[in-house]
Design an enzyme around this catalytic site. Structure first.
Site, PDB file in Angstrom:
ATOM      1  N   ASP A 429       0.859  -1.188   0.000  1.00  0.00           N
ATOM      2  CA  ASP A 429       0.000   0.000   0.000  1.00  0.00           C
ATOM      3  C   ASP A 429       0.896   1.240   0.000  1.00  0.00           C
ATOM      4  O   ASP A 429       2.124   1.142   0.163  1.00  0.00           O
ATOM      5  CB  ASP A 429      -0.853  -0.062   1.283  1.00  0.00           C
ATOM      6  CG  ASP A 429      -1.912   1.022   1.362  1.00  0.00           C
ATOM      7  OD1 ASP A 429      -2.304   1.568   0.310  1.00  0.00           O
ATOM      8  OD2 ASP A 429      -2.345   1.323   2.488  1.00  0.00           O
ATOM      9  N   GLU A 432       2.586   5.040  -3.896  1.00  0.00           N
ATOM     10  CA  GLU A 432       2.529   6.010  -5.026  1.00  0.00           C
ATOM     11  C   GLU A 432       3.838   6.763  -5.195  1.00  0.00           C
ATOM     12  O   GLU A 432       4.151   7.102  -6.346  1.00  0.00           O
ATOM     13  CB  GLU A 432       1.363   6.982  -4.805  1.00  0.00           C
ATOM     14  CG  GLU A 432      -0.008   6.340  -4.963  1.00  0.00           C
ATOM     15  CD  GLU A 432      -0.351   5.373  -3.832  1.00  0.00           C
ATOM     16  OE1 GLU A 432       0.110   5.601  -2.702  1.00  0.00           O
ATOM     17  OE2 GLU A 432      -1.045   4.382  -4.088  1.00  0.00           O
ATOM     18  N   ASP A 505      -9.043   3.724  -2.298  1.00  0.00           N
ATOM     19  CA  ASP A 505     -10.044   4.115  -1.305  1.00  0.00           C
ATOM     20  C   ASP A 505     -11.310   4.687  -1.924  1.00  0.00           C
ATOM     21  O   ASP A 505     -11.517   5.899  -1.979  1.00  0.00           O
ATOM     22  CB  ASP A 505      -9.430   5.130  -0.334  1.00  0.00           C
ATOM     23  CG  ASP A 505      -8.235   4.529   0.404  1.00  0.00           C
ATOM     24  OD1 ASP A 505      -8.130   3.288   0.451  1.00  0.00           O
ATOM     25  OD2 ASP A 505      -7.415   5.307   0.923  1.00  0.00           O
TER      26      ASP A 505
HETATM   27  O1  MIG Z   1      -3.596   5.951   4.860  1.00  0.00           O
HETATM   28  O2  MIG Z   1      -3.607   0.696   5.773  1.00  0.00           O
HETATM   29  O3  MIG Z   1      -5.890   2.148   0.460  1.00  0.00           O
HETATM   30  O4  MIG Z   1      -6.863  -0.082   1.794  1.00  0.00           O
HETATM   31  O5  MIG Z   1      -6.869   0.017   4.617  1.00  0.00           O
HETATM   32  C1  MIG Z   1      -4.442   4.860   4.640  1.00  0.00           C
HETATM   33  C2  MIG Z   1      -4.750   1.466   5.951  1.00  0.00           C
HETATM   34  C3  MIG Z   1      -3.627   3.626   4.416  1.00  0.00           C
HETATM   35  C4  MIG Z   1      -4.898   2.951   2.471  1.00  0.00           C
HETATM   36  C5  MIG Z   1      -5.392   1.767   1.713  1.00  0.00           C
HETATM   37  C6  MIG Z   1      -6.431   1.041   2.506  1.00  0.00           C
HETATM   38  C7  MIG Z   1      -5.865   0.632   3.850  1.00  0.00           C
HETATM   39  C8  MIG Z   1      -5.347   1.862   4.593  1.00  0.00           C
HETATM   40  N1  MIG Z   1      -4.356   2.547   3.774  1.00  0.00           N
END
Ligand code: MIG
Length: 818
Positions: A429, A432, A505
């Protein structure tokens, strides 16, 4: 547009055209607003030299390389001052397996590079490049010559390409854009961004796929602008008659990919950027996630509920809270005192455990990952040599430079502990990369970029891809050739070689359910077929109806996972009460029944580069109206779905492509090539099976591999014509299929001779464990009198629901139903 109109337009002198509105991106950039920055265009092409696989043309100072990649793929590169950048790309898996015969012709006005399929014409005056098919029909043509502007800000060029947008031309592709399927009239940009709760039309999002498909007058082609800097595409938005793409740096380098069918274009795009490996079978089952399940008791309770309620599920996810202070590769021992034991207990109950890993590494001298990274100098640095620091979940963090192979190797090895604990899959995650406050890294951060060093401007859009590549490569070693399962949020073209993706999200609204159907279709034709949305919506609260309709779409999403944000109410399939639970169960079970079909669709993706979701536009691109349809799509070759996207919806107009179809839930026959109003009761959705299909069906299991398969059920849908079906099977979790240890059964269903004949050919070295087929005969126009398997009559049977079936030997060659 008529062909003979083209040459006249091609004569437009770019120098007189000062209105090119690509300039719009200057608006927010004071440096670029300086009036003296002028675009430079190619001059007259005067000569060329031959290369091994193409030609380099010049106007006396700039150079243009035309490389023949294959009969159908041509690469174009521009060197504004005569020297090309290093020929390196993270997107391309292999260009060398391709080959082509080509030649060049020249007359007074044109050079023409010809392969069997494509003529790449270069008009000498103004250096305009066009692509024609072998009948000299223009498929794609420059509107102005390629151009550039020197940029004082970072010492490189902004590069531009402007093409004709024909009157009726429509555009598809481009990754995860949350907008209508047809991109005509839109301008998009690519800069991977953490876009929590994004809106319809918000752009950019998490992924960069600088690839589009144009369809005009029944012919499709693709353009892949392989450039990792911030890129823009304008699809006849600024000017009705132009499509442009440009970049804030790097090389103007693009691939023209010939059609004429969209399917050909997508296949060829895959042929250069790669496909997804066969996922482990469990990865295409149903997955349950949330932010976050903790402590351990909670995880165990969710798992228990699934089994008690008999709702199939293959995986449970642990989001960031499983870590110790959000330190990657550690456990919060307070919440999870004995992770190994928990994971193995879950495993013995059929649950795989998937955990999250983020790129930000906590600055903490007592944390081994940070210390190792520091010592080895593996973290990204600013231009002036300080380490790049930013705040993310763990607080102050530094970030590995995944564009360095040594860093990737190290990163891949860090998974060892979690793998030994039994973790089966990993979720990358925030890659980016996302940083709280400022969004991402500053532009001056340095990256190794495989030795072709550059700033974050160049590496930003591939950072996430290289992170998940490191993850995948590391896991492949650690699992000793068992297939890893990885999922990533950020991506660049080619990421499919390492990972599945999700759309980030989203929101629990009906609008977002619709956006999800668009995004997954778009990702699928953009190379990222193994994709899914957060079923139910990440933020906000769905009601039972929205959740359930989303679950129905989830069955036909290549990746099927429920996920939700930390502050939301429960999101398990039973959380909305019994009535909804029943429907959710029915649809999750449907996913499990369809698994052998879905697995075969994944094989077609892996082996042949066919997208998993196929918009109707792609099925029938010659019918103009279909180019605008976006709510229905094929899931593989045989199943057409049209998810219900509105609350309280009682019925839906569904267009069925040419041919005959069966409504999945009651086997009613429909003639295609027209629209129907289909009832949409809550416990059904429009799902149709193509006549002539052989759809394999598994008995419902609570997780993949729960029980030995006794029989393989085949649902054969009668056709008055002939239809091929392919069913793929293998071990489900090793790479043995790369050595041909798999089986691919080819069925030909033929309703033209007897009532129906079914022929089977099997390829590959894998022998499956089931005993025989139970073949269900659906839609026969009359009662069969006899069924003959390879010369011997066999018994016609009825099951307890009075459905017609026959028990047939696994090795049968020919079945005649008469
Ligand atoms: O700042 O890990 O898209 O699926 O549950 C949020 C917490 C960070 C973003 C992800 C989401 C995940 C969440 N993450």
């Amino acid at each position: 547009m008529e062909e003979d109109q083209i040459p006249k337009e091609l004569e437009l002198s770019p120098a007189t055209d000062t209105s090119l509105d690509e300039n719009i991106h200057h608006v927010n950039n004071p440096v670029l607003d300086l009036p003296h920055i002028e675009k430079k265009y190619l001059g007259t092409a005067t000569s060329y030299v031959k290369q091994k696989d193409g030609y380099i043309f010049t106007d006396g100072s700039a150079k243009v390389e035309i490389k023949v990649v294959s009969d159908e793929i041509i690469r174009v590169r521009l060197a504004p001052k005569g020297s090309f950048l290093e020929d390196f790309s993270y997107a391309i898996s292999d260009l060398n397996q391709q080959s082509a015969l080509f030649d060049i012709e020249e007359d007074e006005n044109f050079y023409c590079v010809k392969t069997n399929m494509v003529h790449c014409k270069i008009q000498k005056k103004d250096f305009l490049i066009s692509f024609e098919d072998h009948n000299s029909k223009i498929i794609n043509a420059d509107y102005t010559s390629m151009h550039w502007e020197e940029n004082a800000d970072f010492g490189g060029y902004y590069v531009y390409c402007t093409k004709h947008a024909f009157n009726q031309e429509v555009f598809f592709g481009a990754g995860d854009k949350a907008t209508n399927l047809n991109l005509r009239g839109r301008r998009i940009q690519n800069w991977n961004s953490d876009t929590y709760s994004y809106a319809f039309n918000q752009d950019p999002l998490y992924k960069t796929i600088p690839f589009y498909i144009g369809v005009n007058d029944g012919d499709a082609y693709g353009i892949f602008f392989d450039n990792t800097f911030k890129t823009y595409f304008d699809f006849a938005a600024e000017h009705q008659e132009r499509t442009s793409f440009w970049s804030e740096g790097g090389e103007l380098q693009y691939y023209y990919i010939h059609g004429p069918h969209m399917m050909d274009v997508v296949k060829r795009y895959h042929s250069i950027t790669g496909t997804h490996y066969m996922p482990p079978l469990w990865a295409i089952g149903y997955h349950q996630c949330r932010w976050s399940y903790y402590p351990e008791n909670m995880v165990r309770e969710v798992a228990k509920q699934f089994r008690q309620r008999n709702i199939p599920c293959d995986a449970i996810y642990l989001d960031i809270d499983y870590m110790d202070g959000y330190r990657c590769f550690t456990w919060n021992k307070h919440y999870f005192p004995n992770p190994k034991k928990m994971i193995s207990d879950l495993a013995s109950n059929g649950f795989k455990t998937v955990v999250m890993i983020d790129p930000g590494i906590k600055v903490d001298d007592s944390y081994w990952v940070f210390k190792e990274g520091q010592e080895k100098k593996y973290f990204c640095r600013r231009g002036d040599d300080y380490f790049m620091e930013g705040f993310v979940w763990p607080g102050r963090c530094q970030f590995p430079d995944f564009t360095n192979p040594a860093v990737r190797e190290w990163w891949g090895g860090l998974y060892k502990g979690l793998v030994e604990d039994g973790v089966a899959g990993f979720w990358n995650d925030m890659n980016e990369p996302a940083v709280f406050g400022r969004g991402t890294f500053p532009d001056d951060v340095r990256h190794y970029y495989e030795g072709h060093r550059g700033s974050h401007r160049k590496a930003h859009n591939i950072y996430g891809m290289q992170m998940v590549r490191a993850t995948y490569d590391g896991l492949k070693k650690l699992y000793q050739n068992k297939r890893p399962f990885t999922i990533t949020r950020a991506a660049y073209s080619g990421t499919q070689r390492y990972s599945s993706v999700w759309t980030g999200d989203n929101i629990a609204t009906w609008e977002h359910l619709k956006i999800g159907t668009l995004q997954l279709q778009r990702l699928s034709v953009s190379g990222l077929s193994f994709c899914g949305t957060d079923i139910g919506g990440f933020t906000g609260e769905p009601d039972g109806e929205l959740y359930t309709r989303w679950m129905q779409f989830g069955v036909f999403s290549p990746f099927m996972r429920v996920h939700s944000a930390g502050d939301t109410r429960d999101r398990e399939p039973w959380s909305f009460g019994e009535d909804w639970e029943k429907i959710n169960k029915k649809f999750i079970e449907l996913r499990y029944k369809l698994l052998p079909y879905i697995y075969s669709v994944f094989w077609e993706q892996h082996k042949y580069g066919l997208p998993i979701l196929r918009p109707v536009a792609m099925l029938e691109q010659h019918i103009p109206k279909n180019l605008q349809r976006e709510e229905e799509f094929a899931f593989g070759d045989k199943i057409l779905v049209s998810p219900v996207l509105n609350p309280g919806q009682k019925n839906k107009i569904v267009y069925l492509p040419e041919g005959n179809w069966y409504y999945y839930f009651d086997n009613t026959g429909f003639e295609g090539g027209q629209e129907y109003t289909i009832e949409t009761p809550l416990d059904e959705m429009p799902v149709f099976v193509k006549a002539g299909s052989v759809i394999p069906e598994y008995p419902v299991m609570q997780y993949t591999g729960e029980k030995k398969l006794e029989h393989l059920q085949l649902n054969v849908y009668y056709t008055a014509g002939e239809e091929d079906s392919y069913i793929y099977a293998d071990h489900g979790d090793t790479f043995a299929y790369e050595q041909n240890i798999y089986s691919e059964k080819h069925f030909i269903v033929d309703g033209t001779q007897s009532l129906l004949t079914i022929t089977q050919h099997v390829e590959g070295l894998h022998s499956e464990r089931f005993d025989d087929f139970h073949i269900y005969l659906i839609g026969l126009p009359q009662e069969p009198v006899s069924v003959i398997q390879d010369g011997l009559e066999i018994k016609i049977q009825r099951d307890n629901e009075n459905r017609l079936f026959v028990v047939v030997e696994k090795e049968f060659r020919k079945l005649i139903i008469q």
